[in-house]
Design a protein around this motif. Structure first.
Motif, PDB file in Angstrom:
ATOM      1  N   ILE A 188       5.484  -8.206   4.233  1.00  0.00           N
ATOM      2  CA  ILE A 188       5.552  -7.374   5.434  1.00  0.00           C
ATOM      3  C   ILE A 188       4.197  -6.721   5.669  1.00  0.00           C
ATOM      4  O   ILE A 188       3.693  -5.992   4.809  1.00  0.00           O
ATOM      5  CB  ILE A 188       6.669  -6.327   5.305  1.00  0.00           C
ATOM      6  N   GLU A 189       3.629  -7.037   6.829  1.00  0.00           N
ATOM      7  CA  GLU A 189       2.257  -6.592   7.097  1.00  0.00           C
ATOM      8  C   GLU A 189       2.218  -5.174   7.666  1.00  0.00           C
ATOM      9  O   GLU A 189       1.394  -4.358   7.267  1.00  0.00           O
ATOM     10  CB  GLU A 189       1.580  -7.546   8.093  1.00  0.00           C
ATOM     11  N   THR A 190       3.121  -4.917   8.612  1.00  0.00           N
ATOM     12  CA  THR A 190       3.136  -3.595   9.234  1.00  0.00           C
ATOM     13  C   THR A 190       3.245  -2.525   8.157  1.00  0.00           C
ATOM     14  O   THR A 190       4.065  -2.648   7.252  1.00  0.00           O
ATOM     15  CB  THR A 190       4.362  -3.465  10.160  1.00  0.00           C
ATOM     16  N   PRO A 191       2.410  -1.513   8.261  1.00  0.00           N
ATOM     17  CA  PRO A 191       2.485  -0.469   7.232  1.00  0.00           C
ATOM     18  C   PRO A 191       3.777   0.336   7.319  1.00  0.00           C
ATOM     19  O   PRO A 191       4.317   0.542   8.399  1.00  0.00           O
ATOM     20  CB  PRO A 191       1.278   0.422   7.542  1.00  0.00           C
ATOM     21  N   TYR A 192       4.271   0.736   6.180  1.00  0.00           N
ATOM     22  CA  TYR A 192       5.462   1.578   6.118  1.00  0.00           C
ATOM     23  C   TYR A 192       5.370   2.388   4.837  1.00  0.00           C
ATOM     24  O   TYR A 192       4.567   2.079   3.953  1.00  0.00           O
ATOM     25  CB  TYR A 192       6.732   0.714   6.129  1.00  0.00           C
ATOM     26  N   HIS A 214      -3.221   5.090   3.804  1.00  0.00           N
ATOM     27  CA  HIS A 214      -3.061   5.649   5.139  1.00  0.00           C
ATOM     28  C   HIS A 214      -3.286   4.586   6.191  1.00  0.00           C
ATOM     29  O   HIS A 214      -4.213   3.811   6.091  1.00  0.00           O
ATOM     30  CB  HIS A 214      -4.081   6.770   5.369  1.00  0.00           C
ATOM     31  N   THR A 215      -2.479   4.578   7.198  1.00  0.00           N
ATOM     32  CA  THR A 215      -2.715   3.679   8.316  1.00  0.00           C
ATOM     33  C   THR A 215      -2.282   4.374   9.596  1.00  0.00           C
ATOM     34  O   THR A 215      -1.789   5.492   9.566  1.00  0.00           O
ATOM     35  CB  THR A 215      -1.916   2.374   8.185  1.00  0.00           C
ATOM     36  N   ILE A 216      -2.467   3.704  10.670  1.00  0.00           N
ATOM     37  CA  ILE A 216      -2.100   4.319  11.943  1.00  0.00           C
ATOM     38  C   ILE A 216      -0.950   3.560  12.571  1.00  0.00           C
ATOM     39  O   ILE A 216      -0.941   2.345  12.619  1.00  0.00           O
ATOM     40  CB  ILE A 216      -3.300   4.277  12.907  1.00  0.00           C
ATOM     41  N   THR A 217       0.040   4.289  13.003  1.00  0.00           N
ATOM     42  CA  THR A 217       1.148   3.644  13.699  1.00  0.00           C
ATOM     43  C   THR A 217       1.285   4.244  15.080  1.00  0.00           C
ATOM     44  O   THR A 217       1.133   5.445  15.255  1.00  0.00           O
ATOM     45  CB  THR A 217       2.475   3.889  12.970  1.00  0.00           C
TER      46      THR A 217
END
Lengths: 360, 360
Positions: free
Chosen positions: A171-175, B7-10
């Motif tokens: 899963i690429e999308t960060p969570y 940390h990432t941006i959503t």
DNA sequence: TTGAAAGCGATACCAG
DNA sequence: CTGGTATCGCTTTCAA
């Protein structure tokens, strides 16, 4: 033996303590607004008024109605956990329960409740949707992710705060997640067997749909690779985290023409089965065969698994639950924030004793 | 040990599919009333209209907001379970979890959810009050009652529907419960040892604050009395439902000048400890000493307790959970009805094998 | 068979 | 600092 029921002068017209904000404010000759503000600790209210209000609330046993509160605020102040029936078995339970106990305490401390959905396995995804779409909960926890776990994709789409205990590679999308460093722990465990002189090391792993199991296998293989030992597929098995599976898997591996001198077991229940297999083959653990286990040291197992290491694991699962809960509450309170994740090291593995090496 | 934080941006858009009844009815050029009625299966609505409504609801992914629903109806459609932390340990867990799984499924089938409150032991009573007073749940379940259990008195006073798994002797006011016939089961178990010729029979019981433990002791004593065997207090112990307690208790009893030739164990975990004690005394189970256990037959225990009897016990606990849930939902739906209760017989005890008698 | 409007019991904005 | 009032989203009389 009989019961004493205590009656005091509290007369009950309706249900005891069922007066609402309006009635309370009428008694006080104040507006609902002020009373609400006083009770909820808003700063702009006169301290004298606040005192009067809180005392009256106490006297009349006022209890705000949560149903109205949640509608007005748009927050249900509760966190959802979904438990598919199949995970509701064996020692897995302990991990589940400890995790939930840790989380539940944190929720309680923050005035949140925990909403459980126990469902047949097929209904798991829908249970998450039901939680999210109908506004039943403010956030959810995901346990035991598989590789490419569909629940995570679903929750991302539903756009509801969630935290995963574990990770889902693919899963690429960060969570947000919290995981233990399975790779490193199992690599270290395998390494310690190699250091004892073992070169044929078996791996009895969990089901390799589970993400943690994949990472454990990778750690095992990495240790072998580092030592220049070729991985032999005949020495590894994967299956349920259960004693019977540990047993049959170990039997299969031991029946191999060139059986291993040591085992890495992916859990304490698996280790139990491995132990039984080894003993039934007339071998002695710690002499003929070494065993190391992620959760615990097998040499203590006869004592029902109540070892310091096992306790440590349980309390670390408890801590993980608490931490996931905290992370989730943070996400709920600051919806815009980027997901933060944590990788924990499995310290308790370090001290596991495995008995002497193969040539001792 | 260190922690890696990522940390990432959503980006957050609006929640998808968040249209409400008003908007849906606007689309349909119908009143909210009609739409609501159509969706909730009221008979007075035209079938053509209903079809149009359900199709639109499907198309727009309409999901009624539970928060609003519960406020409007005055029912939360959820059942509360309170779990004190101390019960959150060891195999007790299994009983707890199985019971809850059984109950949870029933709730789900009836559109109810399960709200859990995990609390420190001191906060248990207040947790029930909080559930009831604030209208957070429509009913609650009580597990593991003690003699004269204060929770029951409290719940009766709160006037909220509840069902007890087990009974509390000493409480006169009628209330709904479901219990297994502990007296009869243990009496039968003891009797079967007597039939084998034993006359000195130990009892390692659970904590005798627990109501079920009292009933088990009574059953044990009744069997002895029937056989004209005087009860010897030196042969009985009570304590935690745990392996270590079973072990120490059995050791104490075995150290007695005139030790027992058989044991009645009040649970499988206790039996495990008893077994260890017996073996450490150089005795052989089924030869020197017989053991019978409420949950299971100890002779199978090395195999991690996965015996048919154990499975039977687990599934009976599951069934008990489901049945309690059903009873509770009935009580919730018909508030005036007199409490109904059920006493189940523990059939699975009958077949337990205990090995030969003392003179074999 | 359908609709208008009055709750349900809080919170929260906007005046005063 | 306090109060009037709209609002949350649905259910449920009461009329039409």
């Amino acid at each position: 033996m009989h019961v004493r029921i205590e009656h005091t002068i509290t007369l009950c017209y309706q249900q005891a303590g069922t007066l609402n904000l309006r009635e309370l404010s009428k008694q006080l000759k104040l507006s609902q607004t002020t009373v609400s503000r006083a009770l909820n600790g808003y700063p702009e209210v006169n301290e004298a008024t606040r005192k009067r209000v809180t005392e009256a609330a106490e006297k009349y046993q006022y209890r705000p109605n949560v149903r109205a509160q949640t509608l007005a605020t748009g927050k249900s102040k509760s966190v959802g956990h979904v438990i598919p029936l199949s995970k509701q078995s064996e020692l897995v339970n302990m991990v589940f329960s400890d995790f939930m106990a840790g989380a539940g305490l944190v929720y309680a401390e923050h005035g949140y409740t925990m909403t459980l959905s126990i469902v047949r396995d097929d209904d798991e995804l829908d249970a998450y949707s039901a939680f999210a779409e109908r506004g039943a909960v403010d956030g959810v926890i995901v346990q035991g992710p598989t590789c490419d776990d569909p629940r995570i994709a679903r929750l991302l789409r539903l756009n509801i705060p969630f935290v995963v205990h574990g990770r889902a590679s693919g899963i690429e999308t960060p969570y947000a997640w919290l995981d233990v460093n399975n790779h490193r722990a199992i690599k270290a465990a395998t390494q310690s067997l190699i250091d004892l002189g073992h070169r044929r090391i078996g791996l009895i792993n969990g089901r390799e749909q589970m993400d943690f199991a994949l990472r454990r296998r990778a750690g095992y293989e990495a240790a072998l690779a580092d030592a220049g030992i070729p991985a032999d597929p005949a020495l590894t098995r994967s299956g349920d985290m259960s004693e019977p599976n540990g047993y049959t898997a170990a039997c299969e591996v031991l029946a191999y023409q060139n059986p291993p001198t040591a085992f890495v077991a992916s859990s304490i229940v698996i280790a139990l089965g491995v132990k039984r297999a080894i003993e039934e083959h007339g071998l002695t653990i710690g002499k003929d065969v070494s065993v190391i286990c992620f959760d615990d040291d097998i040499s203590y197992l006869p004592n029902a698994g109540r070892t310091p290491q096992f306790t440590a694991m349980r309390s670390s699962v408890h801590a993980a639950g608490a931490r996931c809960a905290t992370l989730l509450l943070e996400r709920i309170k600051t919806p815009g924030a980027p997901p933060s994740s944590e990788l924990w090291e499995a310290e308790f593995v370090q001290g596991a004793s495995t008995g002497p090496g193969p040539h001792a």
